[in-house]
Design a protein around this motif. Structure first.
Motif, mmCIF file in Angstrom:
data_model
loop_
_atom_site.group_PDB
_atom_site.id
_atom_site.type_symbol
_atom_site.label_atom_id
_atom_site.label_comp_id
_atom_site.label_asym_id
_atom_site.label_seq_id
_atom_site.Cartn_x
_atom_site.Cartn_y
_atom_site.Cartn_z
ATOM 1 N N CYS A 56 0.874 -1.135 0.148
ATOM 2 C CA CYS A 56 -0.096 -0.051 0.095
ATOM 3 C C CYS A 56 1.025 1.045 0.025
ATOM 4 N N CYS A 59 0.054 3.024 3.769
ATOM 5 C CA CYS A 59 0.711 2.325 5.024
ATOM 6 C C CYS A 59 1.584 1.344 4.828
ATOM 7 N N ASN A 61 1.032 -1.909 4.034
ATOM 8 C CA ASN A 61 0.422 -3.135 4.249
ATOM 9 C C ASN A 61 0.453 -3.805 2.982
ATOM 10 N N CYS A 68 -4.549 0.131 0.276
ATOM 11 C CA CYS A 68 -4.826 -1.230 0.789
ATOM 12 C C CYS A 68 -6.420 -1.073 1.151
ATOM 13 N N CYS A 71 -6.697 1.394 4.224
ATOM 14 C CA CYS A 71 -6.638 2.859 3.946
ATOM 15 C C CYS A 71 -7.774 3.444 2.950
HETATM 16 ZN ZN LIG Z 1 -2.684 0.944 3.677
#
Ligand SMILES: [Zn+2]
Length: 197
Positions: A56, A59, A61, A68, A71
């Motif tokens: 992502c 973040c 992830n 993601c 988010c």
């Molecule tokens: Zn994210």
């Protein structure tokens, strides 16, 4: 040792984390005896994960889009930001159902013995996110072991001048452990009982 393809497979499997030579051999022979369709499904999952999954942009992830799922979710609070080491920790915390804020995945923890310093982690990206001023509480949910504690202490010092509330998960988590192995109830309670640092 074996010849050709089966040895190649044993060698490749043996390069995976936690797989020793004996396990690699056992897995290779398991695959050799498995149904072709099952092996093809595994092979296609391996190829797809590299094609489709990325990190992502906000973040870090794992994601199958620019951002993601977490988010992109407008119902989550921007005021709470939870810092974790790995994407698997996001999954562990999501399972507790205790947290409705955002995450930041560092990509590891500070470990001087292995040459991992703050520059190898997504610390600069975290500082950039905090600079927007939206975050009111920063939750340091790194693992309860030496590296995780060192990382939390470092981050707490770094963000101190920003004047936001910084919390650490409460005790009750197994010391020396890995966040992902904590059961949901223990992790959920640790979240509720987080304390300022
Ligand atoms: Zn994210």
């Amino acid at each position: 040792m074996y010849e050709g393809a089966i040895q190649d497979l044993i060698d490749e499997l043996g390069r995976l984390p936690g797989i020793g030579p004996k396990s690699a051999q056992r897995l290779a022979f398991h695959l050799l005896q498995a149904e072709t369709v099952d092996v093809q499904r595994l092979a296609s999952a391996l190829v797809k994960v590299k094609e489709l999954v990325r990190f992502c942009s906000v973040c870090f992830n794992v994601a199958e889009a620019e951002q993601c799922r977490i988010c992109r979710d407008p119902r989550r609070s921007n005021e709470l930001l939870c810092v974790v080491e790995e994407p698997k920790d996001v999954v562990a915390i999501e399972r507790t159902g205790e947290f409705r804020g955002r995450y930041h995945v560092l990509g590891g923890a500070i470990n001087p013995l292995e040459g991992v310093g703050p520059d190898s982690l997504r610390v600069r990206e975290l500082m950039a996110r905090l600079a927007s001023g939206e975050t009111k509480e920063l939750i340091l949910a790194t693992d309860p072991n030496t590296e995780g504690e060192a990382t939390a202490t470092y981050l707490a010092l770094m963000v101190k001048p920003m004047g936001l509330t910084v919390t650490r998960l409460a005790s009750g988590l197994p010391v020396g452990g890995d966040l992902e192995y904590a059961d949901e109830i223990t992790l959920g309670r640790a979240f509720e009982g987080r304390r300022a640092v």
